[in-house]
Design a protein around this motif. Structure first.
Motif, PDB file in Angstrom:
ATOM      1  N   UNK A   1       1.123  11.345 -30.235  1.00 12.59           N
ATOM      2  CA  UNK A   1       0.280  10.187 -29.905  1.00 12.59           C
ATOM      3  C   UNK A   1       0.990   9.294 -28.899  1.00 12.59           C
ATOM      4  N   UNK A   2       2.302   9.145 -29.047  1.00 15.91           N
ATOM      5  CA  UNK A   2       3.071   8.342 -28.084  1.00 15.91           C
ATOM      6  C   UNK A   2       2.955   8.920 -26.674  1.00 15.91           C
ATOM      7  N   UNK A   3       2.995  10.243 -26.576  1.00 15.36           N
ATOM      8  CA  UNK A   3       2.857  10.882 -25.262  1.00 15.36           C
ATOM      9  C   UNK A   3       1.487  10.597 -24.653  1.00 15.36           C
ATOM     10  N   UNK A   4       0.449  10.650 -25.480  1.00 16.56           N
ATOM     11  CA  UNK A   4      -0.899  10.362 -24.987  1.00 16.56           C
ATOM     12  C   UNK A   4      -1.013   8.912 -24.522  1.00 16.56           C
ATOM     13  N   UNK A   5      -0.442   7.993 -25.331  1.00 12.54           N
ATOM     14  CA  UNK A   5      -0.507   6.568 -24.971  1.00 12.54           C
ATOM     15  C   UNK A   5       0.268   6.312 -23.678  1.00 12.54           C
ATOM     16  N   UNK A   6       1.373   7.033 -23.492  1.00  9.12           N
ATOM     17  CA  UNK A   6       2.214   6.830 -22.304  1.00  9.12           C
ATOM     18  C   UNK A   6       1.500   7.216 -21.020  1.00  9.12           C
ATOM     19  N   UNK A   7       0.472   8.054 -21.140  1.00  9.32           N
ATOM     20  CA  UNK A   7      -0.265   8.455 -19.931  1.00  9.32           C
ATOM     21  C   UNK A   7      -0.913   7.266 -19.231  1.00  9.32           C
ATOM     22  N   UNK A   8      -1.262   6.267 -20.022  1.00  9.06           N
ATOM     23  CA  UNK A   8      -1.990   5.121 -19.458  1.00  9.06           C
ATOM     24  C   UNK A   8      -1.208   4.454 -18.331  1.00  9.06           C
ATOM     25  N   UNK A   9       0.089   4.373 -18.484  1.00 10.77           N
ATOM     26  CA  UNK A   9       0.913   3.661 -17.497  1.00 10.77           C
ATOM     27  C   UNK A   9       1.876   4.592 -16.777  1.00 10.77           C
ATOM     28  N   UNK A  10       1.592   5.884 -16.773  1.00  4.64           N
ATOM     29  CA  UNK A  10       2.476   6.842 -16.114  1.00  4.64           C
ATOM     30  C   UNK A  10       2.360   6.714 -14.600  1.00  4.64           C
ATOM     31  N   UNK A  11       3.452   6.400 -13.954  1.00  4.83           N
ATOM     32  CA  UNK A  11       3.471   6.235 -12.505  1.00  4.83           C
ATOM     33  C   UNK A  11       3.443   7.598 -11.812  1.00  4.83           C
ATOM     34  N   UNK A  12       2.907   7.619 -10.618  1.00  3.33           N
ATOM     35  CA  UNK A  12       2.889   8.837  -9.839  1.00  3.33           C
ATOM     36  C   UNK A  12       1.818   9.825 -10.249  1.00  3.33           C
ATOM     37  N   UNK A  13       0.950   9.412 -11.186  1.00  2.60           N
ATOM     38  CA  UNK A  13      -0.143  10.295 -11.591  1.00  2.60           C
ATOM     39  C   UNK A  13      -1.061  10.571 -10.416  1.00  2.60           C
ATOM     40  N   UNK A  14      -1.323   9.523  -9.636  1.00  2.00           N
ATOM     41  CA  UNK A  14      -2.131   9.621  -8.425  1.00  2.00           C
ATOM     42  C   UNK A  14      -1.351   8.966  -7.289  1.00  2.00           C
ATOM     43  N   UNK A  15      -1.818   9.187  -6.091  1.00  2.33           N
ATOM     44  CA  UNK A  15      -1.228   8.486  -4.953  1.00  2.33           C
ATOM     45  C   UNK A  15      -1.472   6.990  -5.068  1.00  2.33           C
ATOM     46  N   UNK A  16      -2.517   6.640  -5.810  1.00  2.00           N
ATOM     47  CA  UNK A  16      -2.860   5.228  -5.977  1.00  2.00           C
ATOM     48  C   UNK A  16      -2.250   4.636  -7.247  1.00  2.00           C
ATOM     49  N   UNK A  17      -1.341   5.369  -7.904  1.00  2.00           N
ATOM     50  CA  UNK A  17      -0.645   4.808  -9.050  1.00  2.00           C
ATOM     51  C   UNK A  17      -1.099   5.382 -10.373  1.00  2.00           C
ATOM     52  N   UNK A  18      -1.180   4.527 -11.386  1.00  2.00           N
ATOM     53  CA  UNK A  18      -1.544   4.936 -12.739  1.00  2.00           C
ATOM     54  C   UNK A  18      -3.046   5.181 -12.834  1.00  2.00           C
ATOM     55  N   UNK A  19      -3.473   5.650 -14.029  1.00  2.00           N
ATOM     56  CA  UNK A  19      -4.903   5.847 -14.259  1.00  2.00           C
ATOM     57  C   UNK A  19      -5.682   4.562 -13.999  1.00  2.00           C
ATOM     58  N   UNK A  20      -5.186   3.461 -14.582  1.00  2.00           N
ATOM     59  CA  UNK A  20      -5.882   2.180 -14.432  1.00  2.00           C
ATOM     60  C   UNK A  20      -5.917   1.729 -12.979  1.00  2.00           C
ATOM     61  N   UNK A  21      -4.794   1.900 -12.302  1.00  2.00           N
ATOM     62  CA  UNK A  21      -4.725   1.485 -10.902  1.00  2.00           C
ATOM     63  C   UNK A  21      -5.645   2.340 -10.029  1.00  2.00           C
ATOM     64  N   UNK A  22      -5.775   3.617 -10.391  1.00  2.00           N
ATOM     65  CA  UNK A  22      -6.688   4.489  -9.645  1.00  2.00           C
ATOM     66  C   UNK A  22      -8.122   4.010  -9.813  1.00  2.00           C
ATOM     67  N   UNK A  23      -8.506   3.698 -11.048  1.00  2.00           N
ATOM     68  CA  UNK A  23      -9.870   3.208 -11.301  1.00  2.00           C
ATOM     69  C   UNK A  23     -10.116   1.884 -10.587  1.00  2.00           C
ATOM     70  N   UNK A  24      -9.133   1.005 -10.678  1.00  2.00           N
ATOM     71  CA  UNK A  24      -9.277  -0.298 -10.021  1.00  2.00           C
ATOM     72  C   UNK A  24      -9.388  -0.124  -8.512  1.00  2.00           C
ATOM     73  N   UNK A  25      -8.640   0.854  -7.958  1.00  2.00           N
ATOM     74  CA  UNK A  25      -8.697   1.104  -6.511  1.00  2.00           C
ATOM     75  C   UNK A  25     -10.094   1.566  -6.094  1.00  2.00           C
ATOM     76  N   UNK A  26     -10.733   2.400  -6.930  1.00  2.00           N
ATOM     77  CA  UNK A  26     -12.099   2.836  -6.612  1.00  2.00           C
ATOM     78  C   UNK A  26     -13.037   1.642  -6.574  1.00  2.00           C
TER      79      UNK A  26
END
Length: 595
Positions: A496-521
């Motif tokens: 579960x910790x690994x899954x939660x860590x995905x939320x703020x994992x850097x380098x997931x996209x060129x635009x940053x984390x999952x949240x930052x990617x969504x915000x960029x869209x």
């Protein structure tokens, strides 16, 4: 020598001239609110003088109306149409961009990041008690909400694309209808003007139609005299292509594409062609194309200049080509349709499928299976689709696809490396639904190769994004036990910790984390919407200014027409008085002399 009744003839000519002036003024007043009407005025000149063959010289013979002319300035017509075309483009884009923005609503509780955060909040709750069935069910429900939300956005975007496509058809039909009306007016105008008269009202109607046309596409007009006659040949061009040539018009046709240009494109997208025997393409992507049609095309087809491109090589006689040095080295970003058209050496080839192979350095080599064999060796630049310099529906669909593929792959990777409460190897939480079978894909986890027909993450789009059917109603399938560490029990938190860590994992996209990617869209949409709104407002001011300038020349102004009424009335009265005086003189001469 002038006759005894010569003065009556002069006064009568004045009477007719002022009568024409009054009628023209009345016509102006009657059409003061008629859209497209141009003010008319009479032009007069003194009639040819008569030689008297005496020392008195020549005697005037009166006045004649030489022309009832439109008061119009072609300069303002041209400026208006150029800017009306740009206004039509910005107005169309603003309308559709506001719709797109509404689908990515960040204000209410169904916003994009809200759904995303709810899923991770549910994982936070599960972290303390991984075996809690209610919390597991909550995780599945929020995972399902994410898929439903992305399905909704993608389907709404697809509907916008379909609406744009239908409206393009309507605009093309309107262009053809206007062209036919202009041809009819050309014939009517020449029929009248061959006699020397002026078909002012018909010309106004033609100009009104050209104004309408200029809102849809950029328009150029030209009127040329035909020899020494009063006939004219009137031409209309759109993007340097002839629409109307005198009594003939070319017709635009909407032809549904046999193949799509992007993986998530709606079916039945129209290409526009001329009705020439060779089916010449209409210049959809010409930089000079503006107007409502440009706006619709950009929204429908805009990919931010990110169509698939690369260097193609192939050997004569073979039905395969290889494409390297492409702009797509991440499988999650691929927008290629399963089958389609690839263009190189100015020739279009149909492909029936493709494979992609990733090298150790991260570059990807694509192999396309062609329907027909090559007729020559090839080494050139290839592309699939067209570069459209606008962030339209294909661009945002591609962004959503990239997100759901990456998100699904990362969550599933963790799940596949863990054990569920039943002691089984973890299954995928996220998947896609095959439109043909209605079932989930059996996802191939390979990160180095896939084909257009294999069950890879390429098959997952925001439109078919779903949770795995087996996961629904079966919360025990959520894998929370580290593989190889089963002895630690079911309450371990590492997975579960690994899954939660995905939320703020850097380098997931060129635009940053999952949240930052969504915000960029969402930010992209907001910026594009604001930009086109500002352009629309600015262009509206420009068009209104030109309208006022145009109206100051050709519009009907009530005070001016009132003065004309008084002027022509006074002249008419004076001419009538002159006839009365001449009548008295002649009466004295004829009836009373010698009595």
């Amino acid at each position: 020598m002038a006759s005894t009744f010569f003065g009556l003839n002069i006064a009568t000519s004045a009477l007719y001239a002022y009568q024409t002036g009054l009628n023209t003024t009345a016509h102006n007043i009657a059409n003061a609110e008629t859209k497209g009407y141009s003010r008319q005025t009479i032009n007069t000149k003194a009639t040819d003088a008569m030689r008297l063959y005496c020392t008195a010289g020549m005697a005037g013979t009166g006045v004649e109306v030489t022309d009832i002319a439109q008061v119009r300035d072609e300069y303002y017509d041209t400026r208006f149409r150029q800017n009306a075309s740009k206004l039509g483009e910005y107005a169309t884009k603003e309308d559709y961009m506001l719709q797109i923005q509404n689908f990515f609503n960040e204000i209410n509780t169904s916003g994009t990041t809200t759904e995303f955060n709810n899923f991770f909040n549910a994982l936070e709750s599960l972290r303390g008690t991984p075996a809690d069935v209610d919390k597991r069910t909550q995780v599945i429900n929020y995972a399902s909400s994410i898929t439903d939300y992305f399905n909704s956005i993608a389907n709404n975007l697809s509907r916008i694309q379909e609406n744009c496509n239908s409206e393009i058809k309507n605009k093309v039909d309107k262009i053809n209808n206007i062209a036919q009306q202009v041809v009819s007016l050309n014939q009517q105008i020449n029929t009248i003007e061959i006699t020397g008269a002026r078909a002012n009202d018909l010309r106004d109607e033609r100009n009104r139609l050209i104004d309408q046309l200029s809102e849809i596409v950029p328009v150029e007009t030209r009127e040329v005299h035909m020899g020494d006659s009063n006939l004219h040949n009137f031409e209309v061009k759109i993007s340097d292509q002839i629409l109307v040539d005198g009594y003939d018009s070319n017709k635009l046709l909407c032809v549904p594409r046999e193949v799509t240009a992007n993986q998530s494109d709606a079916q039945g997208i129209y290409d526009i062609k001329w009705n020439f025997t060779d089916g010449q393409e209409f210049k959809l992507n010409d930089i000079t194309l503006t107007g409502e049609l440009r706006g619709l095309i950009d929204i429908r087809d805009g990919n931010n200049n990110e169509c698939f491109k690369g260097t193609v090589t192939g050997t004569v006689g073979e039905s395969k080509v290889t494409v390297t040095d492409t702009n797509y080295n991440l499988f999650s970003q691929i927008t290629l349709p399963k089958t389609g058209e690839i263009t190189f050496n100015n020739k279009v080839y149909q492909y029936t499928g493709f494979t992609a192979q990733k090298a150790a350095d991260g570059t990807v080599t694509y192999t396309f299976d062609l329907k027909d064999a090559l007729d020559a060796d090839v080494s050139a630049t290839a592309r699939v689709g067209q570069d459209i310099n606008y962030k339209g529906i294909p661009y945002y669909q591609a962004q959503l696809n990239e997100f759901v593929r990456t998100f699904a792959a990362k969550v599933n990777e963790i799940q596949n490396s863990a054990i569920d409460l039943n002691g089984d190897k973890g299954i995928d939480i996220f998947n896609g639904i095959d439109k043909v079978t209605g079932k989930n894909y059996t996802l191939d986890e390979s990160e180095t190769t896939f084909s257009s027909t294999s069950d890879s993450y390429y098959q997952i789009t925001a439109q078919n994004f779903s949770i795995t059917e087996e996961m629904k109603g079966n919360p025990n399938k959520i894998a929370t036990i580290l593989e190889g560490n089963e002895s630690a029990g079911i309450d371990q938190q590492g997975v579960v910790d690994k899954l939660i860590a995905l939320k703020n994992e850097k380098g997931m996209f060129q635009k940053g984390t999952f949240s930052e990617f969504l915000i960029a869209i969402v930010s992209d949409i907001g910026i594009d919407t604001t930009k086109v709104k500002n352009f629309h407002e600015s262009q509206t001011d420009i068009v209104n200014t030109i309208k006022n300038q145009r109206y100051s020349v050709s519009g009907v102004e009530s005070n001016e027409e009132s003065m004309n009424v008084m002027k022509y009335q006074r002249g008419y009265n004076l001419a009538s008085k002159m006839i009365s005086v001449m009548n008295e003189c002649l009466n004295k001469l004829i009836n009373e002399m010698g009595v």
